[in-house]
Design a protein around this motif. Sequence first.
Motif, PDB file in Angstrom:
ATOM      1  N   GLY A  21       0.888  -0.967  -0.017  1.00  0.00           N
ATOM      2  CA  GLY A  21      -0.236   0.003  -0.293  1.00  0.00           C
ATOM      3  C   GLY A  21       0.662   1.499  -0.088  1.00  0.00           C
ATOM      4  N   SER A  22      -0.069   2.154   0.035  1.00  0.00           N
ATOM      5  CA  SER A  22       1.022   4.088   0.219  1.00  0.00           C
ATOM      6  C   SER A  22       1.333   4.469   1.557  1.00  0.00           C
ATOM      7  N   VAL A  23       2.375   4.668   1.486  1.00  0.00           N
ATOM      8  CA  VAL A  23       2.951   5.151   2.585  1.00  0.00           C
ATOM      9  C   VAL A  23       1.491   6.015   3.906  1.00  0.00           C
ATOM     10  N   MET A  24       0.854   6.884   2.962  1.00  0.00           N
ATOM     11  CA  MET A  24      -0.123   7.579   3.231  1.00  0.00           C
ATOM     12  C   MET A  24      -0.720   6.988   3.675  1.00  0.00           C
ATOM     13  N   GLU A  25      -1.730   5.676   3.281  1.00  0.00           N
ATOM     14  CA  GLU A  25      -2.553   4.549   4.134  1.00  0.00           C
ATOM     15  C   GLU A  25      -1.719   4.054   5.398  1.00  0.00           C
ATOM     16  N   LEU A  26      -0.330   3.866   5.092  1.00  0.00           N
ATOM     17  CA  LEU A  26      -0.286   3.226   6.671  1.00  0.00           C
ATOM     18  C   LEU A  26      -0.010   4.829   7.820  1.00  0.00           C
ATOM     19  N   CYS A  85       1.203   9.614  -0.177  1.00  0.00           N
ATOM     20  CA  CYS A  85      -0.022   8.961  -1.484  1.00  0.00           C
ATOM     21  C   CYS A  85       0.800   8.875  -2.362  1.00  0.00           C
ATOM     22  N   GLN A  86       1.962   9.844  -2.999  1.00  0.00           N
ATOM     23  CA  GLN A  86       2.853   8.381  -3.891  1.00  0.00           C
ATOM     24  C   GLN A  86       3.286   8.421  -3.687  1.00  0.00           C
ATOM     25  N   LEU A  87       4.165   7.827  -2.561  1.00  0.00           N
ATOM     26  CA  LEU A  87       4.989   6.558  -2.366  1.00  0.00           C
ATOM     27  C   LEU A  87       4.858   5.379  -1.354  1.00  0.00           C
TER      28      LEU A  87
END
Length: 102
Positions: A21-26, A85-87
């Motif tokens: 998943g994305s770092v933002m989701e985490l 969100c792009q990571l």
Amino acid sequence: MAKITFITSDNETIELEGTSGSVMELAVEHNVKGIDGDCGGVCSCATCHVHVKPEDMTKTGPASETETDMLELDDNADEYSRLCCQLEIGDSLDGVVLKVAK
């Protein structure tokens, strides 16, 4: 699995581990203060703006053109800015340190 460290605007250090998943989701899943992810991760709001520790820029790579366009709307953006969100979480991000933008 990647270990990712967030430093909030209150200088709180939060270490999380993720596998996909994305770092933002985490960050949103773990209530990291200052990471809202209002657009759900489609690179259209900049509410997940972070500053990558300079020596970790090789882990994240540069921002895409779309991401750069979005960051240009934020007065606090600099050469180390990314939208998390792009990571995408992967082994290459292991150990990355991200300071949450104000």
